[in-house]
Scaffold this active site. Structure first.
Site, mmCIF file in Angstrom:
data_model
loop_
_atom_site.group_PDB
_atom_site.id
_atom_site.type_symbol
_atom_site.label_atom_id
_atom_site.label_comp_id
_atom_site.label_asym_id
_atom_site.label_seq_id
_atom_site.Cartn_x
_atom_site.Cartn_y
_atom_site.Cartn_z
ATOM 1 C CG HIS A 13 32.733 16.153 27.589
ATOM 2 N ND1 HIS A 13 32.617 15.675 26.684
ATOM 3 C CD2 HIS A 13 31.967 17.269 28.688
ATOM 4 C CE1 HIS A 13 31.495 16.061 26.831
ATOM 5 N NE2 HIS A 13 31.143 16.229 28.114
ATOM 6 C CG ASP B 277 32.747 14.079 24.018
ATOM 7 O OD1 ASP B 277 32.175 15.287 23.791
ATOM 8 O OD2 ASP B 277 33.622 13.237 24.039
ATOM 9 C CG HIS B 278 28.752 18.183 23.653
ATOM 10 N ND1 HIS B 278 28.157 17.712 24.433
ATOM 11 C CD2 HIS B 278 29.349 19.829 23.696
ATOM 12 C CE1 HIS B 278 28.287 18.983 25.950
ATOM 13 N NE2 HIS B 278 29.422 20.085 25.520
HETATM 14 P P1 NAP Z 1 15.102 15.205 29.130
HETATM 15 O O1 NAP Z 1 14.395 16.352 29.344
HETATM 16 O O2 NAP Z 1 14.957 14.277 30.352
HETATM 17 O O3 NAP Z 1 13.627 14.642 27.578
HETATM 18 C C1 NAP Z 1 13.714 13.196 27.266
HETATM 19 C C2 NAP Z 1 12.915 12.624 26.267
HETATM 20 O O4 NAP Z 1 12.130 11.979 26.543
HETATM 21 C C3 NAP Z 1 11.340 13.562 26.263
HETATM 22 O O5 NAP Z 1 11.181 14.435 24.905
HETATM 23 C C4 NAP Z 1 10.667 12.911 26.874
HETATM 24 O O6 NAP Z 1 9.693 12.743 26.462
HETATM 25 C C5 NAP Z 1 11.061 11.636 25.733
HETATM 26 N N1 NAP Z 1 10.875 10.067 26.623
HETATM 27 C C6 NAP Z 1 10.743 9.805 28.209
HETATM 28 N N2 NAP Z 1 10.487 8.496 28.025
HETATM 29 C C7 NAP Z 1 10.318 8.325 27.157
HETATM 30 C C8 NAP Z 1 9.705 6.941 25.844
HETATM 31 N N3 NAP Z 1 9.492 5.791 27.540
HETATM 32 N N4 NAP Z 1 9.884 7.106 24.907
HETATM 33 C C9 NAP Z 1 9.693 7.374 23.962
HETATM 34 N N5 NAP Z 1 10.073 8.598 24.394
HETATM 35 C C10 NAP Z 1 11.066 9.311 26.020
HETATM 36 O O7 NAP Z 1 16.478 14.398 28.644
HETATM 37 P P2 NAP Z 1 17.262 15.627 27.907
HETATM 38 O O8 NAP Z 1 17.370 16.460 28.664
HETATM 39 O O9 NAP Z 1 17.036 16.321 26.421
HETATM 40 O O10 NAP Z 1 18.835 14.297 27.582
HETATM 41 C C11 NAP Z 1 18.386 13.584 26.531
HETATM 42 C C12 NAP Z 1 19.330 12.467 26.023
HETATM 43 O O11 NAP Z 1 20.560 13.576 25.884
HETATM 44 C C13 NAP Z 1 20.042 11.827 27.123
HETATM 45 O O12 NAP Z 1 20.847 10.998 27.216
HETATM 46 C C14 NAP Z 1 21.117 13.457 28.206
HETATM 47 O O13 NAP Z 1 21.880 12.436 29.390
HETATM 48 C C15 NAP Z 1 21.496 13.649 27.406
HETATM 49 N N6 NAP Z 1 22.475 14.963 27.177
HETATM 50 C C16 NAP Z 1 21.752 16.011 27.199
HETATM 51 C C17 NAP Z 1 21.793 17.639 27.136
HETATM 52 C C18 NAP Z 1 21.089 18.630 27.940
HETATM 53 O O14 NAP Z 1 22.101 19.855 27.991
HETATM 54 N N7 NAP Z 1 20.094 18.473 28.254
HETATM 55 C C19 NAP Z 1 23.377 17.604 27.806
HETATM 56 C C20 NAP Z 1 24.048 16.443 27.211
HETATM 57 C C21 NAP Z 1 23.846 14.883 27.071
HETATM 58 P P3 NAP Z 1 7.919 12.263 26.473
HETATM 59 O O15 NAP Z 1 7.982 12.371 28.776
HETATM 60 O O16 NAP Z 1 6.772 12.689 25.920
HETATM 61 O O17 NAP Z 1 7.957 11.175 26.609
#
Ligand code: NAP
Length: 484
Positions: free
Chosen positions: A240, A177-178
């Site tokens: 949060h 939880d950042h």
């Molecule tokens: P994202 O931009 O959609 O990125 C998803 C990542 O997962 C990509 O690197 C994608 O790359 C990879 N991926 C997707 N399917 C996959 C598979 N089957 N096998 C291996 N890799 C796979 O998502 P994100 O925003 O970075 O979020 C990631 C996590 O952090 C989520 O749980 C989200 O809820 C959490 N989070 C994000 C934020 C934020 O600010 N973004 C904040 C809080 C929490 P490929 O398509 O190349 O596989």
């Protein structure tokens, strides 16, 4: 003030989802900053993993771009950047398939700290845990870092905990939880438990009420489809805001030790009373000044998802009986701010005839922007003319009092990842905490779903729905202004 950067041990960190938004914006630039500060030893290795076909050089080029975009210019130093990039490697893996895992196994080195960051969609958390185990990539010392959301209700959180627990022990699981990585959040514990000043007053005898506000100016554009299935209660309150509430309300742990702190937080969650639906206000922003409203941003014209929620919460324990906690969070509000305001009771009797109506002391702990603390105290108005009183702030900005070090505090993700490498779970949620939080939130969500009413409307750029003002007005209190 000299900050002490204590290097961590050499490690291998595998980031699943290394090409995604979170890794690009936060995790990888943050790791570079930690390297630059001298905290990451150069023998460490960071391995990106995602489905995209790419080699190590391709990944390094992507990370170089991310550093260019998300690291401040004065920290982008060519030498350290090149050294940092040399620590990176990449393996193409489909979390749901079998390809790539043996290659990953060949890349992690025996005998070193091994951490796996699951920065992918939550639906993949369980599959990755299983495959790490199946392919013998994780050992008993390995750590896994699990992003939010951790479930969408008690049943899904329990199922995820059970899947993770069948491959990893609780001491290996780091649920992020950042908010807990923010400097001021940790300062809450320092202020409470390293000073004698506040703790004797920290109870319902002296505290009238507590307000916790997390206000955002952004809407849900870009992630509307995801958010529409979640809403403010699941996305912000369950994690949060409840974590902040825990740190304010918990009893002193016997030691600053991960399980001692988390035991006390759990007791707070368990003491939360069920919330009456009349003590909850849900809101949804409507567009103004040419900007779209929630229904357009979420591309769901019938959506009843709340982009704002305010609620009054009571704790059933000796310390807090009778002191309400008011929580609110929302999108598209008038300013981006996160703060906790503790309003003390008025002195029992005024000895001053010319008092401006007694005004209570308020301690405000600002999480963002401008992290710091502010305590409102009464003093004599300067000058002649008798004993007139006025209220002034004792204001402390951490950036000002801590000088350059204060202005250069590590981002929450940087701090938390270094804690993972150090094996310190204090700032991570334990499985039972997460489940207890869902057990409290679930009936509330079910209650309003059964009622089927629409969230109250509020204008984008405002302070939230009128009904939220009433939530406090009817108790003879009012919300603090939402301002930066
Ligand atoms: P994202 O931009 O959609 O990125 C998803 C990542 O997962 C990509 O690197 C994608 O790359 C990879 N991926 C997707 N399917 C996959 C598979 N089957 N096998 C291996 N890799 C796979 O998502 P994100 O925003 O970075 O979020 C990631 C996590 O952090 C989520 O749980 C989200 O809820 C959490 N989070 C994000 C934020 C934020 O600010 N973004 C904040 C809080 C929490 P490929 O398509 O190349 O596989």
């Amino acid at each position: 003030m000299v900050s002490r950067v204590i290097p961590v041990e050499i490690f291998d960190l595998v980031i699943f989802g290394a090409t995604g938004d979170l890794a690009r914006r936060k995790i990888l630039p943050g790791l570079y900053r930690r390297y630059l500060s001298g905290q990451i030893p150069s023998g460490s290795r960071i391995i990106g993993a995602a489905r995209s076909a790419m080699d190590g050089a391709g990944f390094r080029a992507q990370v170089a771009e991310a550093i260019e975009e998300f690291v401040a210019a004065d920290k982008r130093q060519p030498g350290p950047i090149a050294e940092f990039l040399a620590m990176l490697d990449y393996v193409a893996i489909d979390a749901s398939g079998e390809a790539g895992w043996s290659e990953l196994k060949g890349l992690v080195r025996p005998g070193l700290i091994r951490a796996f960051y699951f920065s992918v969609a939550p639906s993949l958390f369980g599959e990755i845990a299983e495959r790490l185990h199946l392919h013998g990539i994780a050992d008993a010392q390995s750590r896994i870092v699990v992003e939010k959301p951790f479930g969408r209700d008690l049943a899904t959180a329990r199922a995820l905990n059970a899947t993770l627990a069948s491959h990893f022990s609780e001491s290996q699981i780091y649920r992020i939880d950042h908010y807990l990585g923010k400097e001021t959040v940790q300062n809450l514990m320092a202020v409470r438990f390293a000073n004698i000043l506040f703790e004797p007053l920290w109870n319902s005898q002296f505290i009238d009420h507590v307000q916790i506000t997390v206000a955002e100016t952004v809407g849900v554009e870009g992630r509307g489809a995801y958010y529409d299935k979640s809403g403010a209660m699941r996305d912000m309150v369950q994690n949060h805001l409840m974590q902040l509430l825990c740190l304010i309300a918990m009893e002193p742990p016997y030691h600053f030790d991960p399980d001692a702190v988390r035991d006390e937080k759990l007791k707070v969650i368990r003491a939360l009373q069920p919330v009456e639906l009349t003590d909850v206000v849900r809101g949804q922003y409507v567009g103004s000044k040419g900007e779209g409203g929630y229904l357009e941003d979420s591309e769901n014209p019938d959506s009843r998802t709340e982009s704002y929620v305010a609620l009054k919460v009571h704790l059933a324990n000796w310390r807090w009986k009778g002191t309400p906690f008011y929580l609110r969070t929302g999108k598209r509000l008038r300013a981006r701010t996160s703060e906790i305001a503790i309003t003390f009771k008025e002195p029992p009797h005024s000895i001053f005839d010319d008092a401006p109506g007694w005004r209570e002391n308020v301690l405000v702990i600002r999480l963002q922007p401008n992290e710091g603390m502010n305590l409102k105290v009464m003093i004599k108005e300067p000058g002649p003319g008798g004993m007139r009183l006025t209220q002034v702030p004792l204001d402390m900005s951490f950036a000002t009092v801590l000088g350059a070090e204060g202005a250069d505090m590590p981002d929450a993700y940087e701090r938390l990842i270094m804690d993972v490498i150090r094996g310190n779970q204090t700032l991570f949620m334990r499985g039972d905490e997460v489940e207890a939080a869902w057990a409290w939130v679930d009936p509330l969500i079910k209650g309003w779903e059964a009622r089927g009413d629409r969230p109250a409307r509020y204008e984008a750029g405002s302070s939230g729905p009128e009904d939220a003002l009433m939530l406090m007005h009817r108790d003879g209190r009012r919300w603090r202004e939402i301002s930066e």
